[in-house]
Motif scaffolding. Structure first.
Motif, PDB file in Angstrom:
ATOM      1  N   MET A 194       0.847  -1.194   0.000  1.00 61.25           N
ATOM      2  CA  MET A 194       0.000   0.000   0.000  1.00 61.25           C
ATOM      3  C   MET A 194       0.879   1.238   0.000  1.00 61.25           C
ATOM      4  SD  MET A 194      -3.227   0.829   0.072  1.00 61.25           S
ATOM      5  CE  MET A 194      -4.012   2.445   0.041  1.00 61.25           C
ATOM      6  N   VAL A 195       0.710   2.093  -0.991  1.00 57.92           N
ATOM      7  CA  VAL A 195       1.407   3.380  -0.997  1.00 57.92           C
ATOM      8  C   VAL A 195       0.588   4.344  -0.146  1.00 57.92           C
ATOM      9  CG1 VAL A 195       2.105   5.353  -2.414  1.00 57.92           C
ATOM     10  CG2 VAL A 195       2.540   3.020  -3.210  1.00 57.92           C
ATOM     11  N   LEU A 196       1.164   4.770   0.958  1.00 58.07           N
ATOM     12  CA  LEU A 196       0.471   5.666   1.877  1.00 58.07           C
ATOM     13  C   LEU A 196       0.642   7.129   1.493  1.00 58.07           C
ATOM     14  CD1 LEU A 196       1.415   3.825   5.166  1.00 58.07           C
ATOM     15  CD2 LEU A 196      -0.834   3.864   4.090  1.00 58.07           C
ATOM     16  N   GLU A 197       1.729   7.439   0.767  1.00 59.75           N
ATOM     17  CA  GLU A 197       1.962   8.782   0.259  1.00 59.75           C
ATOM     18  C   GLU A 197       2.710   8.693  -1.068  1.00 59.75           C
ATOM     19  OE1 GLU A 197       4.052  11.509   2.769  1.00 59.75           O
ATOM     20  OE2 GLU A 197       2.997  10.872   4.591  1.00 59.75           O
ATOM     21  N   PHE A 198       2.331   9.549  -2.010  1.00 56.49           N
ATOM     22  CA  PHE A 198       3.140   9.794  -3.203  1.00 56.49           C
ATOM     23  C   PHE A 198       2.747  11.163  -3.734  1.00 56.49           C
ATOM     24  CE2 PHE A 198      -0.732   8.550  -5.322  1.00 56.49           C
ATOM     25  CZ  PHE A 198      -0.703   9.175  -6.565  1.00 56.49           C
ATOM     26  N   GLY A 199       3.543  11.678  -4.665  1.00 55.00           N
ATOM     27  CA  GLY A 199       3.219  12.956  -5.273  1.00 55.00           C
ATOM     28  C   GLY A 199       4.450  13.817  -5.440  1.00 55.00           C
ATOM     29  N   CYS A 200       4.241  15.052  -5.882  1.00 57.67           N
ATOM     30  CA  CYS A 200       5.342  15.997  -5.989  1.00 57.67           C
ATOM     31  C   CYS A 200       4.793  17.414  -5.914  1.00 57.67           C
ATOM     32  CB  CYS A 200       6.162  15.792  -7.264  1.00 57.67           C
ATOM     33  SG  CYS A 200       5.430  16.422  -8.782  1.00 57.67           S
ATOM     34  N   CYS A 201       5.692  18.367  -5.744  1.00 56.20           N
ATOM     35  CA  CYS A 201       5.303  19.775  -5.631  1.00 56.20           C
ATOM     36  C   CYS A 201       5.045  20.370  -7.019  1.00 56.20           C
ATOM     37  CB  CYS A 201       6.376  20.551  -4.882  1.00 56.20           C
ATOM     38  SG  CYS A 201       6.602  20.013  -3.174  1.00 56.20           S
ATOM     39  N   THR A 202       4.978  21.706  -7.068  1.00 52.17           N
ATOM     40  CA  THR A 202       4.444  22.380  -8.251  1.00 52.17           C
ATOM     41  C   THR A 202       5.514  23.278  -8.869  1.00 52.17           C
ATOM     42  OG1 THR A 202       2.373  22.383  -6.981  1.00 52.17           O
ATOM     43  CG2 THR A 202       2.352  23.564  -9.051  1.00 52.17           C
ATOM     44  N   PHE A 203       6.663  22.678  -9.228  1.00 51.64           N
ATOM     45  CA  PHE A 203       7.728  23.452  -9.865  1.00 51.64           C
ATOM     46  C   PHE A 203       8.539  22.537 -10.778  1.00 51.64           C
ATOM     47  CE2 PHE A 203       9.432  21.958  -5.799  1.00 51.64           C
ATOM     48  CZ  PHE A 203      10.665  21.421  -6.145  1.00 51.64           C
ATOM     49  N   THR A 204       9.256  23.128 -11.693  1.00 54.92           N
ATOM     50  CA  THR A 204      10.118  22.365 -12.593  1.00 54.92           C
ATOM     51  C   THR A 204      11.208  21.658 -11.784  1.00 54.92           C
ATOM     52  OG1 THR A 204       9.731  23.961 -14.369  1.00 54.92           O
ATOM     53  CG2 THR A 204      11.642  22.514 -14.590  1.00 54.92           C
ATOM     54  N   GLY A 205      11.283  20.342 -11.938  1.00 50.07           N
ATOM     55  CA  GLY A 205      12.227  19.529 -11.170  1.00 50.07           C
ATOM     56  C   GLY A 205      11.633  18.908  -9.927  1.00 50.07           C
ATOM     57  N   ALA A 206      10.346  19.152  -9.669  1.00 48.71           N
ATOM     58  CA  ALA A 206       9.722  18.666  -8.435  1.00 48.71           C
ATOM     59  C   ALA A 206       9.610  17.147  -8.396  1.00 48.71           C
ATOM     60  CB  ALA A 206       8.339  19.286  -8.269  1.00 48.71           C
ATOM     61  N   ALA A 207       9.387  16.510  -9.546  1.00 51.70           N
ATOM     62  CA  ALA A 207       9.244  15.051  -9.559  1.00 51.70           C
ATOM     63  C   ALA A 207      10.517  14.389  -9.047  1.00 51.70           C
ATOM     64  CB  ALA A 207       8.904  14.564 -10.956  1.00 51.70           C
ATOM     65  N   GLU A 208      11.659  14.886  -9.507  1.00 50.91           N
ATOM     66  CA  GLU A 208      12.934  14.311  -9.071  1.00 50.91           C
ATOM     67  C   GLU A 208      13.245  14.683  -7.624  1.00 50.91           C
ATOM     68  OE1 GLU A 208      17.429  13.598 -10.845  1.00 50.91           O
ATOM     69  OE2 GLU A 208      15.983  14.843 -11.937  1.00 50.91           O
ATOM     70  N   ALA A 209      12.828  15.873  -7.188  1.00 48.63           N
ATOM     71  CA  ALA A 209      13.041  16.291  -5.793  1.00 48.63           C
ATOM     72  C   ALA A 209      12.242  15.439  -4.827  1.00 48.63           C
ATOM     73  CB  ALA A 209      12.680  17.764  -5.630  1.00 48.63           C
ATOM     74  N   GLY A 210      11.094  14.930  -5.261  1.00 49.15           N
ATOM     75  CA  GLY A 210      10.301  13.988  -4.483  1.00 49.15           C
ATOM     76  C   GLY A 210       9.906  14.509  -3.118  1.00 49.15           C
ATOM     77  N   GLY A 211      10.231  13.722  -2.088  1.00 48.89           N
ATOM     78  CA  GLY A 211       9.828  14.045  -0.727  1.00 48.89           C
ATOM     79  C   GLY A 211      10.531  15.241  -0.125  1.00 48.89           C
ATOM     80  N   MET A 212      11.551  15.761  -0.808  1.00 51.71           N
ATOM     81  CA  MET A 212      12.235  16.969  -0.331  1.00 51.71           C
ATOM     82  C   MET A 212      11.832  18.204  -1.123  1.00 51.71           C
ATOM     83  SD  MET A 212      14.050  16.422   2.357  1.00 51.71           S
ATOM     84  CE  MET A 212      15.120  17.854   2.389  1.00 51.71           C
ATOM     85  N   GLY A 213      10.794  18.106  -1.934  1.00 57.15           N
ATOM     86  CA  GLY A 213      10.368  19.234  -2.743  1.00 57.15           C
ATOM     87  C   GLY A 213      10.007  20.463  -1.924  1.00 57.15           C
ATOM     88  N   TRP A 214       9.471  20.229  -0.738  1.00 54.90           N
ATOM     89  CA  TRP A 214       9.084  21.335   0.143  1.00 54.90           C
ATOM     90  C   TRP A 214      10.248  22.243   0.499  1.00 54.90           C
ATOM     91  CZ3 TRP A 214      11.923  21.281   4.586  1.00 54.90           C
ATOM     92  CH2 TRP A 214      12.525  20.067   4.930  1.00 54.90           C
ATOM     93  N   ASP A 215      11.483  21.747   0.303  1.00 53.32           N
ATOM     94  CA  ASP A 215      12.663  22.494   0.724  1.00 53.32           C
ATOM     95  C   ASP A 215      12.969  23.688  -0.182  1.00 53.32           C
ATOM     96  OD1 ASP A 215      14.758  22.719   2.633  1.00 53.32           O
ATOM     97  OD2 ASP A 215      16.189  21.919   1.180  1.00 53.32           O
ATOM     98  N   VAL A 216      12.163  23.904  -1.226  1.00 56.82           N
ATOM     99  CA  VAL A 216      12.344  25.104  -2.049  1.00 56.82           C
ATOM    100  C   VAL A 216      11.825  26.346  -1.323  1.00 56.82           C
ATOM    101  CG1 VAL A 216      12.225  23.824  -4.216  1.00 56.82           C
ATOM    102  CG2 VAL A 216      10.135  24.850  -3.278  1.00 56.82           C
ATOM    103  N   LEU A 217      11.163  26.156  -0.202  1.00 49.52           N
ATOM    104  CA  LEU A 217      10.680  27.279   0.595  1.00 49.52           C
ATOM    105  C   LEU A 217      11.719  27.596   1.668  1.00 49.52           C
ATOM    106  CD1 LEU A 217       8.410  29.274   1.148  1.00 49.52           C
ATOM    107  CD2 LEU A 217       7.260  27.528   2.500  1.00 49.52           C
ATOM    108  N   ASP A 218      12.221  28.825   1.647  1.00 49.85           N
ATOM    109  CA  ASP A 218      13.244  29.267   2.595  1.00 49.85           C
ATOM    110  C   ASP A 218      12.564  29.781   3.860  1.00 49.85           C
ATOM    111  OD1 ASP A 218      15.324  30.334   4.006  1.00 49.85           O
ATOM    112  OD2 ASP A 218      15.955  31.770   2.467  1.00 49.85           O
TER     113      ASP A 218
END
Length: 315
Positions: A194-218
Motif C-alpha cells: 500500500m502506498v500511503l503517500e506519493f506525489g510531488c510539488c508544483t515546480f520544474t524539477g519537483a518530480a525528481e526532488a520527491g519528498g524533499m520538494g518542500w525544501d524550495v521554501l526558505d
C-alpha cells in the motif's frame, strides 16, 4: 490553522465524491480531530488508514499517543473499514534513533552519518518498531502497517510484523522498468503493498526532488520566500501524478494515497512569485486566502492541472 467541522465535512465529501477516492490516509497529532476525520470519512463510505503522528517527543510519549489512537480506531472499526498505521518515518521524526535534537536536524544530517554507525541505528529502529507493534496490537484488532520511507529503509523493517507493506513512495526513476525493480524489493514479504503517500510539488524539477520538494521554501527568511531560480510548473506535477497512478496500476498494488489534496498552510499568491507558497505544495488545489497573511483566513480552492489528471484516472 483554521479548522471547522463544516470545512472537514465539505473537504472529505469532495475527496470521496468529486475525486472518487475509496480510501483516505488520515494523519495528525490531535487525536480528537483524527477520530472526527475518521468518522466523517467512514460516513462517506471510505476506507480509512488511521495514522497518529507526534514529532520530536520522547519515545514513551509517542507510544502512549499511538496506543490511545489505536483504541479510538478500534472503537470505530467495523470489519476491515479501518486500518491502523503505526506512525510515519520514525527514524526521522522520533528521537533516539538517528542523531539530532529535532527532526530537521535529523533530516539535514542523515547524509553525513558514517557507514559504521548504521548497524546500531537499524537496531534502535527495529527495537522501537517492535514496541510500536506491541502497543498497537494490544488495542487494535484490525490490519496494521507502517509509513516507511521507500528507498531509505527498505532493508530496515521486518514486514512480517505487519499485515501490509506501507510505503511513503517519493522515488523518481526515468523508466517504468526501474519502478518495477524498485517495488519488487518489497514483494519478498508476500504482503499487499500500500502506498500511503506519493506525489510531488508544483515546480520544474519537483518530480525528481520527491519528498524533499518542500525544501524550495526558505523558512529562514522573514517572511518565508520561495528560493531563487524555482519556476512554478503545474504541468510537471500533473504529469508525475498521472504517471505514478499508471505505474501503481501496472504493478497491481493494493492502493495508493496521494499526498495531498489540499494544503491551506501553503497558500497561492498569484501576484507575488516569492510568496507563492503553493509552489512548495503537493496539493491538487491552490488554496487562495481572502487575507494572505492571516492563517485563520477563509480560503477558496482552485483546481491545478494535477487535479484534472487525478480525476481523469479515478473517473
Amino acid at each position: 490553522m483554521r479548522w471547522s467541522r463544516r470545512q472537514l465535512e465539505r473537504e472529505i465529501g469532495l475527496i470521496a465524491s468529486e475525486l472518487r477516492c475509496p480510501s483516505v490516509n488520515a494523519f495528525g497529532s490531535d487525536l480528537g480531530r483524527l477520530a472526527e476525520t475518521t468518522s466523517t470519512a467512514l460516513r462517506h463510505g471510505m476506507e480509512v488508514f488511521v495514522q497518529p503522528r507526534l514529532y520530536d517527543r520522547s519515545q514513551e510519549e509517542v507510544l502512549q499517543h499511538m496506543a490511545e489512537a489505536a483504541r479510538q480506531a478500534e472503537r470505530q472499526r467495523r470489519g476491515d473499514n479501518v486500518k491502523f498505521v503505526t506512525g510515519c518515518e520514525h527514524f526521522l521524526f522520533t528521537p533516539g534513533i538517528l542523531p539530532g535534537a529535532t527532526f530537521m536536524d535529523r533530516i539535514r544530517g542523515v547524509e553525513n552519518i558514517p557507514e559504521t554507525e548504521w548497524p546500531a541505528i537499524v537496531g534502535r529502529f527495529r527495537e522501537f518498531m517492535g514496541k510500536a507493534v506491541d502497543v498497537t496490537r494490544r488495542e487494535f484488532r484490525g490490519k496494521i502497517t507502517y509509513g516507511s520511507a521507500a528507498g531509505a529503509d527498505s532493508e530496515w523493517n521486518d514486514w512480517s510484523l505487519f499485515d501490509l507493506v506501507g510505503l511513503d513512495y517519493y522515488q523518481y526513476f526515468k523508466t517504468d522498468a526501474e519502478y518495477t525493480e524498485d517495488l519488487g524489493r518489497y514483494r519478498q514479504w508476500g504482503k499487499p503493498i500500500m502506498v500511503l503517500e506519493f506525489g510531488c510539488c508544483t515546480f520544474t524539477g519537483a518530480a525528481e526532488a520527491g519528498g524533499m520538494g518542500w525544501d524550495v521554501l526558505d523558512f529562514e527568511a522573514d517572511p518565508p520566500v520561495i528560493k531563487p531560480g524555482i519556476v512554478r510548473d503545474e504541468r510537471e506535477q500533473a504529469d508525475h501524478v498521472a504517471r505514478m497512478l499508471r505505474v501503481f496500476d501496472q504493478e497491481k498494488l493494493a492502493g495508493a494515497h496521494l499526498y495531498s489534496v489540499i494544503s491551506p498552510d501553503l497558500p497561492h499568491h498569484p501576484a507575488n512569485r516569492d510568496r507563492d507558497y503553493d509552489i512548495a505544495a503537493y496539493s491538487l488545489f491552490k488554496a487562495v486566502r481572502e487575507r494572505f497573511d492571516d492563517e485563520s483566513s477563509p480560503y477558496r480552492l482552485e483546481p491545478k492541472q494535477s487535479y484534472h489528471a487525478f480525476r481523469r484516472h479515478n473517473c
